[in-house]
Design an enzyme around this catalytic site. Sequence first.
Site, short mmCIF file in Angstrom:
data_model
loop_
_atom_site.label_atom_id
_atom_site.label_comp_id
_atom_site.label_asym_id
_atom_site.label_seq_id
_atom_site.Cartn_x
_atom_site.Cartn_y
_atom_site.Cartn_z
N SER A 167 0.83 -1.20 0.00
CA SER A 167 0.00 0.00 0.00
C SER A 167 0.87 1.25 0.00
CB SER A 167 -0.89 0.02 1.25
OG SER A 167 -1.49 1.29 1.36
N MET A 209 -9.41 7.66 1.11
CA MET A 209 -10.21 7.96 2.32
C MET A 209 -10.89 9.32 2.16
SD MET A 209 -7.61 6.76 5.32
CE MET A 209 -6.57 5.30 5.15
N MET A 260 -10.96 -6.64 6.46
CA MET A 260 -10.17 -5.63 7.20
C MET A 260 -9.70 -6.27 8.51
SD MET A 260 -10.05 -3.15 5.15
CE MET A 260 -9.02 -2.16 6.25
N HIS A 273 -1.56 -1.13 -3.95
CA HIS A 273 -2.82 -0.85 -3.25
C HIS A 273 -2.92 0.66 -2.99
CE1 HIS A 273 -6.03 -2.22 -0.42
NE2 HIS A 273 -5.62 -1.22 0.37
N MET A 312 -12.36 3.77 0.73
CA MET A 312 -12.94 3.93 2.07
C MET A 312 -13.74 5.23 2.04
SD MET A 312 -9.69 2.64 4.24
CE MET A 312 -8.62 2.82 2.84
N ASP A 371 -5.17 3.50 -1.05
CA ASP A 371 -6.16 3.71 0.00
C ASP A 371 -6.80 5.09 -0.13
OD1 ASP A 371 -6.11 1.32 1.69
OD2 ASP A 371 -4.00 1.83 1.94
N HIS A 394 -8.74 0.79 -3.08
CA HIS A 394 -9.57 0.50 -1.91
C HIS A 394 -10.30 1.78 -1.52
CE1 HIS A 394 -9.50 -0.72 2.66
NE2 HIS A 394 -10.72 -0.70 2.15
N ASP A 436 -6.24 -6.86 5.03
CA ASP A 436 -5.69 -5.50 4.99
C ASP A 436 -5.60 -4.93 6.41
OD1 ASP A 436 -4.91 -2.96 4.32
OD2 ASP A 436 -6.73 -2.45 3.21
C1 DX5 Z 1 -6.04 0.95 6.44
C2 DX5 Z 1 -5.73 0.76 4.98
C3 DX5 Z 1 -4.58 -0.13 4.73
C4 DX5 Z 1 -3.24 0.37 5.22
C5 DX5 Z 1 -2.57 -0.83 5.78
O1 DX5 Z 1 -7.22 1.62 6.59
O2 DX5 Z 1 -6.84 0.19 4.31
O3 DX5 Z 1 -4.47 -0.52 3.37
O4 DX5 Z 1 -2.43 0.94 4.24
O5 DX5 Z 1 -1.46 -0.39 6.44
P1 DX5 Z 1 -0.66 -1.26 7.49
O6 DX5 Z 1 -0.06 -2.43 6.72
O7 DX5 Z 1 0.33 -0.30 8.00
O8 DX5 Z 1 -1.63 -1.74 8.53
ZN ZN Z 2 -6.44 -0.61 2.24
#
Ligand code: DX5
Ligand code: ZN
Length: 215
Positions: A5, A34, A134, A30, A65, A32, A63, A172
Site C-alpha cells: 500500500s 479515504m 479488514m 494498493h 474507504m 487507500d 480500496h 488489509d
Molecule cells: C487501512 C488501509 C490499509 C493500510 C494498511 O485503513 O486500508 O491498506 O495501508 O497499512 P498497514 O499495513 O500499515 O496496517
Molecule cells: Zn487498504
Amino acid sequence: MFSPSILGGDFSAAGEELGIIASSGADYAHFDVMDGSFVPEITFGAKFIEDLRPLSDLVFDVHLMVNQPERHIERFIKAGADMITVHAEATNHLWRTLALIKENGKDAGVAINPGTPVSFIEPVLPIVDSVLVMTVNPGWGGQRFIANMIDKISELNQRRQDEGYPFIIGADGGVGKKNIRELYLSGLDLAVMGTSFFSEDDKAEYLHILEECVE
Ligand code: DX5
Ligand code: ZN
C-alpha cells in the site's frame, strides 16, 4: 500475492514509491482512498492514481474507504484502476455498485470492517472477484492486527469451497511476517501491506521471506 500500500510510503515521492513496489516483485499496488466521512482521514482522489498510472504496469488495486462509492466508480475507472474494492457498510446499493464495476470490465471487490460478519455480504459472494477482510479498523496505517479476523478468512474460504465461488480473499491491516503463515493457512490469497513493507530496507528480500513463511 502481495499488494503493498502506497499509504505506507512517502506521498511526496509517490512515483518512486510505486517503482519500489514494482521492483520488489509485487503484482499489485494498493491505493487507500479515504474521504474524511466513512473514515476520519482524507488521503487522495482519482487524479493521484491517474498521474501514477503511466508509470507502472502493476495491477492498480483501489480500496475506496468512502461513503456512497457508487458516485465515484466511473471516475476511478477512468483514472486507471484495475480492481476497485468498496465497503459493504458504505453503500445502500452494494449489488449495483459491484455490477457497475464489472460492467466496465474491472475486478470488483467488497471489503468488510472488523465488526461486519461474513453473512452481511453473503448475497454478493457469487458476483465478486475479491473479498477484502479488514484486519484493522480502516482509516490509518500502522495499526495492530486483530487476530480474531482469521476466523472470518476461514469462513470465507469454506464458503467458496462449498459453493465454488471464484473470489480471492485479501487481508488489509497489520499484515506482516508475524501473521502471514496463519493467514495463508486460513485461505488468504492477497496480503495488503503498508507499514511492514515500507519499513524494510530490502523489499524484494522481504517478499521472498514471506513466500518462504507460507510454503
Ligand atoms: C487501512 C488501509 C490499509 C493500510 C494498511 O485503513 O486500508 O491498506 O495501508 O497499512 P498497514 O499495513 O500499515 O496496517
Ligand atoms: Zn487498504
